[in-house]
Design an enzyme around this catalytic site. Structure first.
Site, PDB file in Angstrom:
ATOM      1  CG  HIS A   1    -121.154  72.746 -41.614  1.00  0.00           C
ATOM      2  ND1 HIS A   1    -120.004  73.316 -41.119  1.00  0.00           N
ATOM      3  CD2 HIS A   1    -121.174  73.009 -42.943  1.00  0.00           C
ATOM      4  CE1 HIS A   1    -119.359  73.920 -42.107  1.00  0.00           C
ATOM      5  NE2 HIS A   1    -120.035  73.745 -43.226  1.00  0.00           N
TER       6      HIS A   1
ATOM      7  CD  GLU B   1    -121.859  70.421 -45.953  1.00  0.00           C
ATOM      8  OE1 GLU B   1    -121.366  71.082 -46.866  1.00  0.00           O
ATOM      9  OE2 GLU B   1    -121.274  70.222 -44.862  1.00  0.00           O
TER      10      GLU B   1
ATOM     11  CG  ASP C   1    -117.505  69.939 -47.396  1.00  0.00           C
ATOM     12  OD1 ASP C   1    -118.323  70.728 -47.891  1.00  0.00           O
ATOM     13  OD2 ASP C   1    -117.148  69.969 -46.200  1.00  0.00           O
TER      14      ASP C   1
ATOM     15  CG  HIS D   1    -114.011  72.060 -46.560  1.00  0.00           C
ATOM     16  ND1 HIS D   1    -113.127  73.103 -46.708  1.00  0.00           N
ATOM     17  CD2 HIS D   1    -115.255  72.615 -46.626  1.00  0.00           C
ATOM     18  CE1 HIS D   1    -113.802  74.229 -46.855  1.00  0.00           C
ATOM     19  NE2 HIS D   1    -115.094  73.961 -46.804  1.00  0.00           N
TER      20      HIS D   1
ATOM     21  CD  GLU E   1    -120.223  72.546 -50.184  1.00  0.00           C
ATOM     22  OE1 GLU E   1    -120.394  72.462 -48.956  1.00  0.00           O
ATOM     23  OE2 GLU E   1    -119.523  73.418 -50.723  1.00  0.00           O
TER      24      GLU E   1
HETATM   25  O1  G3P Z   1    -123.134  73.505 -47.410  1.00  0.00           O
HETATM   26  C1  G3P Z   1    -122.942  74.529 -46.487  1.00  0.00           C
HETATM   27  C2  G3P Z   1    -121.474  74.767 -46.235  1.00  0.00           C
HETATM   28  O2  G3P Z   1    -120.852  73.513 -46.067  1.00  0.00           O
HETATM   29  C3  G3P Z   1    -120.808  75.526 -47.328  1.00  0.00           C
HETATM   30  O3  G3P Z   1    -119.508  75.949 -47.028  1.00  0.00           O
HETATM   31  O4  G3P Z   1    -117.061  75.796 -46.976  1.00  0.00           O
HETATM   32  O5  G3P Z   1    -118.384  74.716 -45.190  1.00  0.00           O
HETATM   33  O6  G3P Z   1    -118.366  73.753 -47.487  1.00  0.00           O
HETATM   34  P1  G3P Z   1    -118.282  75.006 -46.651  1.00  0.00           P
HETATM   35 MG    MG Z   2    -119.714  72.117 -47.180  1.00  0.00          MG
END
Ligand code: G3P
Ligand code: MG
Length: 238
Positions: free
Chosen positions: A12, A39, A41, A53, A105
């Site tokens: 993450h 993952e 952002d 993010h 993302e």
């Molecule tokens: O993709 C899972 C997670 O990253 C979604 O929430 O706010 O951490 O981008 P966030």
């Molecule tokens: Mg995310």
């Protein structure tokens, strides 16, 4: 849509428990830990895709104010933690290489078109569509991505119930449902699987949480410390 066999461990924001989130250092540590997927952002800022993010700079950098208020050169001067800078998405793609899965993302407007173009550039170089997954809470932006690039796999992020299965299936042709730990339950997992969707749960950093969601039959977890999760699972999840 086929379900991929095996349980997937997704880093993450990279291995963000061990290095500043969404930096190249976090991505490299995630790969070194053996995470199946990473993952990141992504925002479209100053005409390019950056891994970031928040909409403001304070939490993760030494800058101040909105991300969009600074020119690119100034953004690249910021310290994103431990001397790391905000990376371009292409740098992360290059750092991870063609074998590691990357969940991009989409955060915010303009990301769909830019990500579709960038992924296509790598597909033309011989990378497989299946190494990419594009996800977002913004289902309109995801639908845009899917219209522009129907072969890029899509994952639908949700933050509340009920799930709009019609949108996920018809508008997005989603492969996976990405759902918070607090919302996932057995019935939902069954409903998703009945529709051919994998269920990926965020964010799982405690062993008891991993045990609970695994008992529901989910397909993978997002974790800030993927190496630790892999250890709990008894080795590499691949
Ligand atoms: O993709 C899972 C997670 O990253 C979604 O929430 O706010 O951490 O981008 P966030
Ligand atoms: Mg995310």
């Amino acid at each position: 849509m086929n379900r991929t066999p095996g349980f997937t461990v997704i880093a993450h924001r990279g291995a963000s428990a061990l290095a500043p989130e969404n930096t190249l250092a976090a991505m490299r540590l995630a790969a070194a830990a053996g995470a199946d997927w990473v993952e990141v952002d992504v925002q479209f800022v100053a005409g390019t895709l950056l891994a970031f993010h928040d909409t403001t700079l304070e939490r993760t950098t030494n800058g101040r104010g909105p991300l969009t208020a600074l020119p690119l050169a100034a953004l690249l001067q910021l310290d994103a933690g431990d001397g790391e800078r905000i990376p371009f998405l292409w740098e992360i793609i290059e750092a991870l290489g063609p074998e590691r899965g990357l969940d991009i993302e989409l955060k915010g407007p303009g990301t769909a078109a830019a990500v579709a173009a960038l992924v296509h550039r790598y597909v033309h170089l011989g990378w497989h569509y299946s190494r990419f997954l594009v996800s977002s809470f913004d289902h309109a932006e995801l639908a845009r991505l899917h219209r522009l690039a129907p072969r890029i796999p899509v994952g639908a992020l949700v933050s509340r119930l009920p799930v709009d299965w019609g949108t996920l299936q018809r508008r997005l042709d989603a492969r996976s449902l990405h759902i918070p730990l607090a919302l996932v339950n057995k019935v939902l997992v069954r409903q998703a699987h009945a529709r051919g969707l994998r269920v990926l749960v965020y964010t799982v950093d405690e062993r008891r949480h991993l045990a609970r969601v695994r008992a529901m039959g989910i397909d993978g977890v997002f974790s800030n410390d993927p190496g630790r999760v892999l250890g709990w699972l008894g080795g590499k999840a691949r």
